[in-house]
Motif scaffolding. Structure first.
Motif, PDB file in Angstrom:
ATOM      1  N   ALA A  93      -3.814  -3.524  -6.866  1.00  0.00           N
ATOM      2  CA  ALA A  93      -4.158  -4.892  -6.732  1.00  0.00           C
ATOM      3  C   ALA A  93      -5.627  -4.743  -6.284  1.00  0.00           C
ATOM      4  O   ALA A  93      -5.985  -5.148  -5.312  1.00  0.00           O
ATOM      5  CB  ALA A  93      -3.487  -5.830  -5.898  1.00  0.00           C
ATOM      6  N   SER A  94      -6.591  -4.505  -7.339  1.00  0.00           N
ATOM      7  CA  SER A  94      -7.993  -4.161  -6.691  1.00  0.00           C
ATOM      8  C   SER A  94      -8.835  -5.415  -7.055  1.00  0.00           C
ATOM      9  O   SER A  94      -8.534  -6.207  -7.913  1.00  0.00           O
ATOM     10  CB  SER A  94      -8.774  -3.017  -7.910  1.00  0.00           C
ATOM     11  OG  SER A  94      -8.559  -3.190  -9.017  1.00  0.00           O
ATOM     12  N   HIS A 225       0.302  -5.753   2.959  1.00  0.00           N
ATOM     13  CA  HIS A 225       0.423  -4.358   3.355  1.00  0.00           C
ATOM     14  C   HIS A 225      -0.071  -3.403   2.063  1.00  0.00           C
ATOM     15  O   HIS A 225       0.308  -3.783   0.879  1.00  0.00           O
ATOM     16  CB  HIS A 225       2.081  -3.959   3.243  1.00  0.00           C
ATOM     17  CG  HIS A 225       2.427  -2.438   3.178  1.00  0.00           C
ATOM     18  ND1 HIS A 225       2.989  -1.837   2.573  1.00  0.00           N
ATOM     19  CD2 HIS A 225       1.781  -1.769   4.227  1.00  0.00           C
ATOM     20  CE1 HIS A 225       3.068  -0.526   2.626  1.00  0.00           C
ATOM     21  NE2 HIS A 225       2.336  -0.435   3.818  1.00  0.00           N
ATOM     22  N   LEU A 226      -1.001  -2.722   2.468  1.00  0.00           N
ATOM     23  CA  LEU A 226      -1.687  -2.205   1.492  1.00  0.00           C
ATOM     24  C   LEU A 226      -1.207  -0.644   1.334  1.00  0.00           C
ATOM     25  O   LEU A 226      -0.942  -0.133   0.159  1.00  0.00           O
ATOM     26  CB  LEU A 226      -3.328  -1.978   1.643  1.00  0.00           C
ATOM     27  CG  LEU A 226      -4.115  -1.051   0.893  1.00  0.00           C
ATOM     28  CD1 LEU A 226      -4.126  -1.501  -0.587  1.00  0.00           C
ATOM     29  CD2 LEU A 226      -5.368  -1.046   1.558  1.00  0.00           C
ATOM     30  N   LEU A 227      -1.015   0.136   2.477  1.00  0.00           N
ATOM     31  CA  LEU A 227      -0.707   1.424   2.611  1.00  0.00           C
ATOM     32  C   LEU A 227       0.115   1.839   3.638  1.00  0.00           C
ATOM     33  O   LEU A 227      -0.054   1.451   4.730  1.00  0.00           O
ATOM     34  CB  LEU A 227      -1.977   2.102   2.504  1.00  0.00           C
ATOM     35  CG  LEU A 227      -1.911   3.775   2.760  1.00  0.00           C
ATOM     36  CD1 LEU A 227      -1.431   4.390   1.387  1.00  0.00           C
ATOM     37  CD2 LEU A 227      -3.382   4.263   3.183  1.00  0.00           C
ATOM     38  N   TYR A 280       0.188   2.006   9.397  1.00  0.00           N
ATOM     39  CA  TYR A 280       0.327   1.104   8.357  1.00  0.00           C
ATOM     40  C   TYR A 280      -1.290   0.262   7.932  1.00  0.00           C
ATOM     41  O   TYR A 280      -1.679  -0.276   8.816  1.00  0.00           O
ATOM     42  CB  TYR A 280       1.366   0.238   8.713  1.00  0.00           C
ATOM     43  CG  TYR A 280       2.501   0.813   9.180  1.00  0.00           C
ATOM     44  CD1 TYR A 280       3.475   1.488   8.216  1.00  0.00           C
ATOM     45  CD2 TYR A 280       2.924   0.977  10.491  1.00  0.00           C
ATOM     46  CE1 TYR A 280       4.558   2.260   8.634  1.00  0.00           C
ATOM     47  CE2 TYR A 280       3.913   1.823  10.972  1.00  0.00           C
ATOM     48  CZ  TYR A 280       4.763   2.453  10.186  1.00  0.00           C
ATOM     49  OH  TYR A 280       5.778   3.277  10.332  1.00  0.00           O
ATOM     50  N   VAL A 281      -1.696   0.208   7.053  1.00  0.00           N
ATOM     51  CA  VAL A 281      -2.883  -0.198   6.542  1.00  0.00           C
ATOM     52  C   VAL A 281      -2.697  -1.834   5.815  1.00  0.00           C
ATOM     53  O   VAL A 281      -1.917  -1.665   4.952  1.00  0.00           O
ATOM     54  CB  VAL A 281      -3.875   0.657   5.862  1.00  0.00           C
ATOM     55  CG1 VAL A 281      -5.169  -0.191   5.561  1.00  0.00           C
ATOM     56  CG2 VAL A 281      -3.880   1.895   6.538  1.00  0.00           C
ATOM     57  N   PHE A 282      -3.474  -2.766   6.363  1.00  0.00           N
ATOM     58  CA  PHE A 282      -3.239  -4.368   5.759  1.00  0.00           C
ATOM     59  C   PHE A 282      -4.491  -4.863   5.532  1.00  0.00           C
ATOM     60  O   PHE A 282      -5.760  -4.247   5.941  1.00  0.00           O
ATOM     61  CB  PHE A 282      -2.430  -5.043   7.082  1.00  0.00           C
ATOM     62  CG  PHE A 282      -1.289  -4.629   7.707  1.00  0.00           C
ATOM     63  CD1 PHE A 282      -0.064  -4.966   6.643  1.00  0.00           C
ATOM     64  CD2 PHE A 282      -1.150  -3.608   8.393  1.00  0.00           C
ATOM     65  CE1 PHE A 282       0.960  -4.428   7.364  1.00  0.00           C
ATOM     66  CE2 PHE A 282       0.077  -3.120   9.017  1.00  0.00           C
ATOM     67  CZ  PHE A 282       1.276  -3.630   8.340  1.00  0.00           C
ATOM     68  N   GLU A 283      -4.633  -5.481   4.593  1.00  0.00           N
ATOM     69  CA  GLU A 283      -5.804  -6.351   4.070  1.00  0.00           C
ATOM     70  C   GLU A 283      -5.376  -7.975   3.653  1.00  0.00           C
ATOM     71  O   GLU A 283      -4.078  -8.037   3.452  1.00  0.00           O
ATOM     72  CB  GLU A 283      -6.462  -5.557   2.894  1.00  0.00           C
ATOM     73  CG  GLU A 283      -5.486  -5.800   1.623  1.00  0.00           C
ATOM     74  CD  GLU A 283      -6.286  -5.046   0.404  1.00  0.00           C
ATOM     75  OE1 GLU A 283      -7.288  -4.499   0.343  1.00  0.00           O
ATOM     76  OE2 GLU A 283      -5.927  -5.164  -0.689  1.00  0.00           O
TER      77      GLU A 283
END
Length: 299
Positions: A93-94, A225-227, A280-283
C-alpha cells in the motif's frame, strides 16, 4: 525458490464464522540467508540509497550499556531492516508515485534507545540514481541481536485472523469453541491458526504479549500495521502449521537440516528481539505525511 505456507488443517471460517469479517491480507517475506543486491527486495540487505542523501542517524546521541556492550556516545547510524519493491509485493500500500519501501531502525531499539522509532521511507526506485556503496558500519558499537543479517526474500500472500485482537464482545463464545478445538486436535488458535508469525507486511501484528496499537499523534486515529519483525520464522511447535512446505523434512514434518546440521529457515536473519519477541511498525495512512510509530515486546 517460492515458499508455501501449508493450508490450515481445519476450516477456520466454517468453525468460526464470526471471524470472516476480521480476516486481513498479509505478506510473509520468508527471509533466507543470501547476498541480495541494492536493487533487490531484502531483509537486512543493502539499500537502494541515493549517494547524495545523508544516511539516517538515530536522534538519540547516548545509548546506555547493555548486553555486554559499553555505553555508546555520539551519533549511531540506523541499520537496514527491510527493502521491498512493489514489483515483488504488488499488495504494498504505497503512496502515489512510490514503488519502494525502506525501513531502518536504531540498533539499540530494544531497551537501549529512548527515541528508537524506525525510519520508514517510500521512494520511486527510478528516481534514486547513483547509490551508496554500503551502509555505515555499527560493528563493535551496537548489539547484534537487533541487526538483521542479509537475506533474500520470498514474498507469499497469506490470510491472517486475529488472536490477541479478537474483539472483547466475541471473545467469550469463541474461547469455548477454541478450547474444544484444541482438546480435539492439539491446535492452539493463537499459536497454530490465527496470524502468521515471522517477518511480514500487513495483516495483524504477531504479538507476543498484549496488543499495543498506537494512535496517530496528528489525527488521533488508530494507526495501521505496516510490518512485523519477529525473532523467528516460527516458534517451537508452531512449525506444524507455519513452516513452509519447501523447508520441511518429508518424514518428520519438521524443518529440514542443511549440510551443516543447521536450520536456516528458523532464524535466517539472526534476530533476537528481547527474549524471542518482535518489533511492530505502524503508520497512519490517513495523514499525508504518514506518521510512524512502533512497539516491541518479548516472551
Amino acid at each position: 525458490m517460492t515458499r508455501t505456507t501449508p493450508p490450515r488443517p481445519v476450516d477456520v471460517e466454517e468453525l468460526f464464522p464470526e471471524l470472516v469479517a476480521l480476516r486481513r491480507e498479509a505478506v510473509r517475506l520468508h527471509p533466507r540467508a543470501g547476498e541480495p543486491s541494492p536493487s533487490e527486495s531484502s531483509v537486512g540487505g543493502p539499500l537502494l540509497w541515493p549517494a547524495g542523501e545523508p544516511w539516517p542517524l538515530c536522534p538519540s546521541t547516548s545509548h546506555p550499556e547493555q548486553w555486554g556492550q559499553p555505553a555508546t556516545q555520539g551519533p549511531v547510524p540506523m541499520v537496514p531492516v527491510i527493502q521491498i519493491h512493489r514489483k515483488d509485493v504488488p499488495q504494498l500500500a504505497s503512496p502515489a508515485g512510490a514503488d519502494l519501501l525502506q525501513v531502518l531502525w536504531c540498533p539499540f531499539i530494544v531497551d537501549g534507545c529512548p527515541t528508537a522509532t524506525p525510519r520508514v521511507i517510500w521512494r520511486s526506485s527510478a528516481a534514486v540514481g547513483p547509490v551508496v556503496a554500503a551502509a555505515p558500519s555499527t560493528v563493535g558499537t551496537a548489539p547484534r541481536d537487533s541487526i538483521p543479517a542479509p537475506c533474500v526474500v520470498h514474498p507469499e500472500p497469506v490470510v491472517d485472523y486475529p488472536s490477541w485482537d479478537i474483539p472483547e464482545e466475541l471473545s467469550p463464545a469463541l474461547q469455548v469453541r477454541m478450547e474444544e478445538l484444541e482438546a480435539r486436535t492439539g491446535l492452539w488458535w493463537g499459536y497454530h491458526l490465527a496470524e502468521a508469525p515471522g517477518i511480514k507486511l500487513g495483516g495483524y501484528p504477531s504479538w507476543t504479549q498484549d496488543p499495543c496499537w498506537p494512535d496517530c499523534p496528528s489525527c488521533g486515529q488508530a494507526m495501521d500495521h505496516l510490518l512485523t519483525v519477529s525473532s523467528g520464522e516460527y516458534d517451537g511447535e508452531s512449525y506444524r502449521t507455519w513452516l513452509p512446505l519447501e523447508d520441511r523434512d518429508s518424514e518428520t514434518g519438521e524443518e529440514r537440516e542443511d549440510a551443516t546440521g543447521g536450520r536456516g529457515a528458523h532464524r535466517a536473519a539472526r534476530l533476537m528481539i528481547g527474549d524471542a519477541g518482535g518489533v511492530y511498525v505502524f503508520e497512519c495512512r490517513a495523514c499525508p505525511d504518514r506518521p510512524v510509530a512502533h512497539h516491541w515486546d518479548c516472551s
